[in-house]
Motif scaffolding. Sequence first.
Motif, PDB file in Angstrom:
ATOM      1  N   ALA A 183       0.831  -1.207   0.000  1.00 21.91           N
ATOM      2  CA  ALA A 183       0.000   0.000   0.000  1.00 21.91           C
ATOM      3  C   ALA A 183       0.863   1.254   0.000  1.00 21.91           C
ATOM      4  O   ALA A 183       0.581   2.224  -0.727  1.00 21.91           O
ATOM      5  CB  ALA A 183      -0.936  -0.016   1.202  1.00 21.91           C
ATOM      6  N   CYS A 227       2.635   1.671  -3.514  1.00 19.34           N
ATOM      7  CA  CYS A 227       1.815   2.075  -4.667  1.00 19.34           C
ATOM      8  C   CYS A 227       1.099   3.405  -4.457  1.00 19.34           C
ATOM      9  O   CYS A 227       0.356   3.864  -5.321  1.00 19.34           O
ATOM     10  CB  CYS A 227       0.817   0.983  -5.031  1.00 19.34           C
ATOM     11  N   TYR A 250      -1.081   4.238  -1.858  1.00 15.89           N
ATOM     12  CA  TYR A 250      -2.414   4.133  -1.252  1.00 15.89           C
ATOM     13  C   TYR A 250      -2.602   5.160  -0.130  1.00 15.89           C
ATOM     14  O   TYR A 250      -3.695   5.695   0.064  1.00 15.89           O
ATOM     15  CB  TYR A 250      -2.604   2.706  -0.727  1.00 15.89           C
ATOM     16  N   TYR A 251      -1.521   5.451   0.610  1.00 20.07           N
ATOM     17  CA  TYR A 251      -1.628   6.348   1.763  1.00 20.07           C
ATOM     18  C   TYR A 251      -1.254   7.801   1.429  1.00 20.07           C
ATOM     19  O   TYR A 251      -1.196   8.642   2.337  1.00 20.07           O
ATOM     20  CB  TYR A 251      -0.760   5.839   2.918  1.00 20.07           C
ATOM     21  N   SER A 282      -4.921  10.110  -2.469  1.00 25.67           N
ATOM     22  CA  SER A 282      -4.478   8.745  -2.702  1.00 25.67           C
ATOM     23  C   SER A 282      -4.159   8.514  -4.180  1.00 25.67           C
ATOM     24  O   SER A 282      -4.901   8.939  -5.067  1.00 25.67           O
ATOM     25  CB  SER A 282      -5.559   7.768  -2.249  1.00 25.67           C
ATOM     26  N   ALA A 341      -3.644   5.365  -5.326  1.00 23.44           N
ATOM     27  CA  ALA A 341      -4.013   3.978  -5.631  1.00 23.44           C
ATOM     28  C   ALA A 341      -5.145   3.559  -4.709  1.00 23.44           C
ATOM     29  O   ALA A 341      -5.401   4.192  -3.680  1.00 23.44           O
ATOM     30  CB  ALA A 341      -2.813   3.043  -5.448  1.00 23.44           C
ATOM     31  N   GLY A 342      -5.854   2.499  -5.107  1.00 16.80           N
ATOM     32  CA  GLY A 342      -6.942   1.957  -4.303  1.00 16.80           C
ATOM     33  C   GLY A 342      -6.637   0.538  -3.862  1.00 16.80           C
ATOM     34  O   GLY A 342      -5.559  -0.009  -4.146  1.00 16.80           O
ATOM     35  N   VAL A 343      -7.604  -0.084  -3.190  1.00 17.34           N
ATOM     36  CA  VAL A 343      -7.390  -1.455  -2.719  1.00 17.34           C
ATOM     37  C   VAL A 343      -7.234  -2.420  -3.890  1.00 17.34           C
ATOM     38  O   VAL A 343      -6.616  -3.482  -3.746  1.00 17.34           O
ATOM     39  CB  VAL A 343      -8.531  -1.906  -1.794  1.00 17.34           C
ATOM     40  N   ASP A 385      -5.406  -1.852  -6.498  1.00 16.29           N
ATOM     41  CA  ASP A 385      -3.976  -1.828  -6.795  1.00 16.29           C
ATOM     42  C   ASP A 385      -3.184  -2.628  -5.759  1.00 16.29           C
ATOM     43  O   ASP A 385      -2.238  -3.347  -6.100  1.00 16.29           O
ATOM     44  CB  ASP A 385      -3.474  -0.386  -6.839  1.00 16.29           C
ATOM     45  N   VAL A 386      -3.584  -2.499  -4.498  1.00 18.32           N
ATOM     46  CA  VAL A 386      -2.919  -3.277  -3.450  1.00 18.32           C
ATOM     47  C   VAL A 386      -3.156  -4.761  -3.683  1.00 18.32           C
ATOM     48  O   VAL A 386      -2.239  -5.584  -3.561  1.00 18.32           O
ATOM     49  CB  VAL A 386      -3.416  -2.856  -2.052  1.00 18.32           C
TER      50      VAL A 386
END
Length: 221
Positions: A172, A175, A177-178, A182, A184-186, A188-189
Amino acid sequence: MRYLRVAVHQEPTVRHPMHQFVVEHEGYTVSRLLQYNTALAEEPAFLFHVDGDPDPYEPILDDVESVSTYEISRCPDDTFYLYVRETIPEHSQDFVGAFTQPGLVGLMPVEYRADGTVRLTAVGPAAMLQTAVDEIPDGMDAEVLEIGEYDARRLDAGSDLTDRQFEAVLAAVDCGYYETPSEAGVEDVGDRLDCAPGTAAELLRRAERSVMKNVASTGPF
């Protein structure tokens, strides 16, 4: 005053049957020993929190000869609390004795992980910590994960994460995510972890919950 965090690799022949169950069955990540009471030395009492479904777990627990009594409290997230009293076999007594010898303090929780390791932290003089490692019995091998001057505020807030949860957090962060906003999203994770977005979201949720609990327990000072 020093602290030592170790992962003890146990051969299956000396591993507790219920730890072996966690190792062998999918859907179980870790069993955490939260508290114990040794007032009755012949049959100490233990409180665990187990990540996994109690239904397949309980029939196997019924067949463990060393267990005299137990009770299970289910949680809404496919985990459960386990109270158990049992007689500790001799090889396990030697293992416990190495890290509970006079002068050392063991920190909770002790983690029985799906990778077959037992992860624990002890605090005390450096020489006594080294003695504990040296006295680990046959069939077990200690890997030192971390050692240093003890300060509860500085211990890794993510120490309670499972390997998979830690992998999800790394993915996360990598990519974006944080990031704010943001990047990226879940989904992408999940791609990074080769799992469904819902699984990735659950791994991150559990990791975040664990980290926040540790942060809240240590406080700001």
